[in-house]
Design an enzyme around this catalytic site. Structure first.
Site, mmCIF file in Angstrom:
data_model
loop_
_atom_site.group_PDB
_atom_site.id
_atom_site.type_symbol
_atom_site.label_atom_id
_atom_site.label_comp_id
_atom_site.label_asym_id
_atom_site.label_seq_id
_atom_site.Cartn_x
_atom_site.Cartn_y
_atom_site.Cartn_z
ATOM 1 N N LYS A 143 -1.438 -3.262 -7.631
ATOM 2 C CA LYS A 143 -1.868 -2.122 -6.820
ATOM 3 C C LYS A 143 -1.205 -0.820 -7.271
ATOM 4 O O LYS A 143 -1.462 0.238 -6.697
ATOM 5 C CB LYS A 143 -1.579 -2.391 -5.345
ATOM 6 C CG LYS A 143 -2.366 -3.571 -4.763
ATOM 7 C CD LYS A 143 -2.089 -3.764 -3.290
ATOM 8 C CE LYS A 143 -2.702 -5.048 -2.754
ATOM 9 N NZ LYS A 143 -4.172 -5.021 -2.758
ATOM 10 N N GLN A 183 0.804 -1.223 0.000
ATOM 11 C CA GLN A 183 0.000 0.000 0.000
ATOM 12 C C GLN A 183 0.838 1.274 0.000
ATOM 13 O O GLN A 183 0.279 2.374 0.021
ATOM 14 C CB GLN A 183 -0.931 0.004 1.230
ATOM 15 C CG GLN A 183 -1.890 -1.165 1.310
ATOM 16 C CD GLN A 183 -2.941 -1.143 0.206
ATOM 17 O OE1 GLN A 183 -3.212 -0.106 -0.398
ATOM 18 N NE2 GLN A 183 -3.546 -2.287 -0.059
#
Length: 407
Positions: free
Chosen positions: A224, A201
């Site tokens: 991501k 993240q």
């Protein structure tokens, strides 16, 4: 940053869901990919589809060049010292499992301690649980503050001379907490422990310099960060990786094979058994180019602007509970609405074309800490807009009214 120009690169956003324009607020699960990424992968399949490292023909050479250039691109992107420190994996989960199996099985003994936090994604808890079981070691948890942050004094407090591995996320996929990895690494090394960081993240949303952070291992995923699914990266310090044994065997990772024993080739290929993710690596390379062109600092600044805008507006909704820190949070907001189950909430939002995530977010220990079974999560990226957030807020209010209205 020209948001209109950026959005043109993402044709998937130009569609309607249940008659409404798609508003994609689920990047923390999987980001969308720009045409530059999909075009690069299509070019590989259409023009030079071939295996790498093994052939001397033109297509094989071009494929090998594309694959290894992707590795060099990743090295530069996170400022690794050497390209050999970049191992391609299937994703963050596979990367962390590689560390737990290869490094952990050799370096953890009975009675040793593995330090983690309750905010970890399952990918950064379960491999260490299993390692602790195999070795009869002990898991130790850094306590969380009420707002979902961790204090450095608490990191120091749980360390002992038995601490061998510290495993921590850079950014929580639920709370948005941004952990001070550089300071945690310094504390770990002071106790002669090694640090493994889940960067799934963080890498897509901010500049990451693994040398400055002084981490021993750092893992992240392509899907991501605008790239394709099925590829991730494990960074490891070369002097550590050199001493580690592979956990998968066969194919290109060998040096010499006899009938009864074999030897392994050098880094990084000794950890990449079989045909690698060639098209995916090329797609990841294109994603890095895209991020670099926009600018990692620009992306972070824009996300911070979006998340503050959304946080302020959501905070005004009666009956909403937002989890995580009020300041210094990453570009996501996890929340619950009184009287509305997160799955019902997500379903209602989807009927308006708004895509959010609902569930435990692969963080069940953290859900227990928060005192809930599940939550909803909206996450933002460079292709989102304030107009989308306004529509999302209106949809939230309509959903709350529908579920709490007394008929």
């Amino acid at each position: 940053m020209d948001i209109n120009a950026i959005r043109k690169d993402f044709p998937i956003l130009n569609q309607k869901v249940h008659g409404n324009p798609l508003i994609y607020l689920d990047t923390s699960a999987t980001s969308q990919s720009p045409v530059q990424v999909t075009d690069a992968m299509s070019e590989y399949y259409n023009e030079y589809n071939s295996n790498v490292h093994r052939g001397v023909h033109t297509l094989g050479t071009k494929a090998t060049d594309g694959y290894e250039q992707a590795r060099m691109k990743v090295r530069s992107f996170i400022n690794a010292k050497r390209y050999e420190e970049i191992i391609f994996t299937r994703g963050t989960t596979a990367a962390i499992n590689l560390v737990a199996r290869s490094f952990g099985d050799v370096n953890i003994s009975e009675g040793d301690e593995i330090v983690v936090t309750e905010m970890e994604h399952h990918a950064n808890i379960v491999p260490w649980q299993e390692l602790a079981k195999r070795k009869n070691a002990k898991l130790v948890f850094i306590p969380l503050e009420e707002d979902g942050t961790i204090k450095l004094e608490n990191v120091e407090a749980v360390m002992t001379d038995k601490t061998k591995i510290v495993a921590v996320t850079h950014v929580s996929n639920v709370l948005g907490t941004i952990n001070d990895i550089k300071s945690i690494a310094e504390i770990a090394h002071k106790h002669d422990a090694y640090i493994t960081v889940d960067g799934a993240q963080s890498v897509p949303h901010m500049s990451v310099d693994v040398q400055d952070l002084d981490v021993d291992f750092y893992a992240f995923s392509g899907h991501k960060m605008l790239g394709p699914t099925g590829i991730g990266v494990l960074y490891g310090k070369a002097e550590i990786l050199d001493k580690m044994e592979p956990i998968e065997y066969g194919g290109d990772m060998i040096d010499f094979v006899d009938l009864r024993e074999s030897t392994w080739t050098d880094l990084p290929v000794k950890f990449e058994a079989g045909t690698p993710m060639i098209a995916e690596a090329i797609g990841l390379s294109a994603a890095i180019d895209y991020i670099n062109e926009v600018g990692a600092d620009e992306i972070l600044s824009y996300e911070q602007e979006l998340v503050k805008y959304a946080y302020d507006k959501m905070s005004e909704i009666e009956g909403i509970e937002i989890y995580g820190p009020t300041e210094e949070r990453a570009g996501l907001i996890t929340f619950n609405l009184d009287g509305v189950h997160p799955h019902d909430l997500a379903t209602a939002l989807d009927s308006d074309g708004v895509a959010v995530r609902a569930g435990h977010h692969c963080a069940q220990p953290l859900m227990k800490f928060l005192g809930v079974s599940s939550t909803a999560r909206a996450s933002f990226y460079l292709y989102n807009t304030k107009d989308e957030i306004d529509f999302f807020i209106d949809s939230l209010k309509r959903t709350k009214e529908f579920f709490t209205h007394e008929f």
